[in-house]
Design a protein around this motif. Sequence first.
Motif, PDB file in Angstrom:
ATOM      1  N   ASN A   1       0.839  -1.212   0.000  1.00 17.70           N
ATOM      2  CA  ASN A   1       0.000   0.000   0.000  1.00 17.70           C
ATOM      3  C   ASN A   1       0.869   1.256   0.000  1.00 17.70           C
ATOM      4  N   ARG A   2       1.884   1.224   0.848  1.00 16.78           N
ATOM      5  CA  ARG A   2       2.791   2.362   0.934  1.00 16.78           C
ATOM      6  C   ARG A   2       3.501   2.593  -0.391  1.00 16.78           C
ATOM      7  N   GLU A   3       3.919   1.506  -1.000  1.00 15.70           N
ATOM      8  CA  GLU A   3       4.604   1.613  -2.288  1.00 15.70           C
ATOM      9  C   GLU A   3       3.710   2.278  -3.327  1.00 15.70           C
ATOM     10  N   GLU A   4       2.427   1.935  -3.284  1.00 17.58           N
ATOM     11  CA  GLU A   4       1.476   2.482  -4.250  1.00 17.58           C
ATOM     12  C   GLU A   4       1.402   4.004  -4.126  1.00 17.58           C
ATOM     13  N   LEU A   5       1.335   4.457  -2.882  1.00 19.68           N
ATOM     14  CA  LEU A   5       1.291   5.895  -2.619  1.00 19.68           C
ATOM     15  C   LEU A   5       2.599   6.553  -3.092  1.00 19.68           C
ATOM     16  N   GLY A   6       3.719   5.927  -2.744  1.00 22.41           N
ATOM     17  CA  GLY A   6       5.025   6.469  -3.115  1.00 22.41           C
ATOM     18  C   GLY A   6       5.170   6.595  -4.627  1.00 22.41           C
ATOM     19  N   LYS A   7       4.676   5.601  -5.315  1.00 20.54           N
ATOM     20  CA  LYS A   7       4.763   5.561  -6.773  1.00 20.54           C
ATOM     21  C   LYS A   7       4.207   6.832  -7.401  1.00 20.54           C
ATOM     22  N   GLN A   8       3.032   7.215  -6.930  1.00 20.39           N
ATOM     23  CA  GLN A   8       2.387   8.415  -7.478  1.00 20.39           C
ATOM     24  C   GLN A   8       3.223   9.662  -7.214  1.00 20.39           C
ATOM     25  N   LEU A   9       3.807   9.719  -6.006  1.00 24.30           N
ATOM     26  CA  LEU A   9       4.612  10.894  -5.666  1.00 24.30           C
ATOM     27  C   LEU A   9       5.914  10.912  -6.468  1.00 24.30           C
ATOM     28  N   PHE A  10       6.534   9.752  -6.619  1.00 24.07           N
ATOM     29  CA  PHE A  10       7.808   9.703  -7.341  1.00 24.07           C
ATOM     30  C   PHE A  10       7.639  10.159  -8.795  1.00 24.07           C
ATOM     31  N   LYS A  11       6.496   9.827  -9.353  1.00 27.65           N
ATOM     32  CA  LYS A  11       6.232  10.238 -10.738  1.00 27.65           C
ATOM     33  C   LYS A  11       6.356  11.752 -10.890  1.00 27.65           C
ATOM     34  N   LEU A  12       5.892  12.454  -9.855  1.00 32.30           N
ATOM     35  CA  LEU A  12       5.923  13.922  -9.891  1.00 32.30           C
ATOM     36  C   LEU A  12       7.349  14.471  -9.870  1.00 32.30           C
ATOM     37  N   THR A  13       8.311  13.641  -9.462  1.00 32.50           N
ATOM     38  CA  THR A  13       9.693  14.124  -9.348  1.00 32.50           C
ATOM     39  C   THR A  13      10.528  13.780 -10.580  1.00 32.50           C
ATOM     40  N   ASP A  14       9.979  12.939 -11.442  1.00 32.34           N
ATOM     41  CA  ASP A  14      10.809  12.389 -12.517  1.00 32.34           C
ATOM     42  C   ASP A  14      11.401  13.450 -13.441  1.00 32.34           C
ATOM     43  N   SER A  15      10.604  14.489 -13.739  1.00 26.23           N
ATOM     44  CA  SER A  15      11.119  15.500 -14.671  1.00 26.23           C
ATOM     45  C   SER A  15      12.336  16.225 -14.085  1.00 26.23           C
ATOM     46  N   ASP A  16      12.373  16.374 -12.761  1.00 25.90           N
ATOM     47  CA  ASP A  16      13.515  17.061 -12.135  1.00 25.90           C
ATOM     48  C   ASP A  16      14.806  16.237 -12.180  1.00 25.90           C
ATOM     49  N   PHE A  17      14.677  14.916 -12.229  1.00 28.12           N
ATOM     50  CA  PHE A  17      15.875  14.085 -12.094  1.00 28.12           C
ATOM     51  C   PHE A  17      16.257  13.304 -13.350  1.00 28.12           C
ATOM     52  N   SER A  18      15.384  13.342 -14.372  1.00 28.94           N
ATOM     53  CA  SER A  18      15.737  12.556 -15.561  1.00 28.94           C
ATOM     54  C   SER A  18      16.956  13.180 -16.228  1.00 28.94           C
TER      55      SER A  18
END
Lengths: 226, 226
Positions: free
Chosen positions: B147-164
């Motif tokens: 469940n926690r991973e699912e929540l994290g997944k959505q948040l990590f997506k929001l960071t991808d443009s900054d770190f790609s």
Amino acid sequence: MPKKIVENKEKIPKVRKVTDGAIRNKARTKKKLLDAVGEVLRTKGYTGLSIRNIVETAGVDRRLIYLYFGGVDELIEAYLNEKDYWMSQISPKTEAIVAKAEQFGQKEITAILHTMYEEVSKSADLQKILCWEISEPQARLRELADNREELGKQLFKLTDSDFSGTDVNLRAVLALQIAGIYYLILHAQSNGSTFCEIDINTPKGKKAIKLALEKVMELVYKEAKK
Amino acid sequence: MPKKIVENKEKIPKVRKVTDGAIRNKARTKKKLLDAVGEVLRTKGYTGLSIRNIVETAGVDRRLIYLYFGGVDELIEAYLNEKDYWMSQISPKTEAIVAKAEQFGQKEITAILHTMYEEVSKSADLQKILCWEISEPQARLRELADNREELGKQLFKLTDSDFSGTDVNLRAVLALQIAGIYYLILHAQSNGSTFCEIDINTPKGKKAIKLALEKVMELVYKEAKK
């Protein structure tokens, strides 16, 4: 026992026999008991460390625990001291890293973090001890933790000149990274699922964590040099 | 059901009373059993979660576990779902942080890390669950982690443009920091000694860790922007 007796058959069989044999027997029994502690810890966890479980696993009389160790607590203490990976594994490797280096800095700390990662990953005993350490207060485990602190103290002193006057607290940063290594490995071992989408049970995930450790060290040292 | 019966007070008083009482009793007993799971977990650890310990602590008949939950596993599952701090505490707080922010970046992630630190620090139940999670494989706990991973997944997506395109793996860096938070808190709770000379049982040590989290986030974002 039997071998020695055969060799000294003719001369003073009685006295020699008893002493020699007893000593070898004692060593063998002690080893059996120490091995049994590890076996019980791995299979039943620290809560399974009862005298009954230990003697059943070792296949020896329970009275021998008292005779050779003084009690079950002392037996467990002896096991922990023997298995103290900091002292037996990480400490010598850390010292080797320090001895080889001209200075103690980013490269050496990264190497120590990677060594810790590798050593904790490959030792089931060590994982059980780390897990036990956070599960219940235990004087013996506290002692092990204190030993580690003592070693850390000496190494941290070597870093103070690099970080004094900066707003980087290297101890706090390393506390998080080292504790992070421990928890990630324990989590991957028992729970098996990913953690922040990283699966350290795969080579890719493992590499990502090692690179992250390297990156964090690079960045804090760069920041301190500013 | 009780409401309906009350409305029809005058007509069927007898039945009402019995039903009402039974329903209230059921709710009360269920709560007693759920509370008992928490109590046993805190005092005896997860290995103490036997039917016997639970019913003794709750002071109810063991058959009621089967009647109301279907079994002890289901009772423990109900407890875990109720106490799933990610969903009940951290998830809403995280969502509030995200909702308030114009973007999702360094400041928001730091705030989430600090929230996690606070929430885990103050909940003994939660600490026991985190400890349990790394102590033995358990399907229910795996579910919570997922469940926690699912929540994290959505948040990590929001960071991808900054770190790609950078050499910073934010997921791996955060895996270490979050796992580090968990282990440090568990270690301080049970072992009490310092960790890398930081004592998070003191306000000074706690502040040092929070500042270190802030610093690491600052540095990785700065590095990504280079």
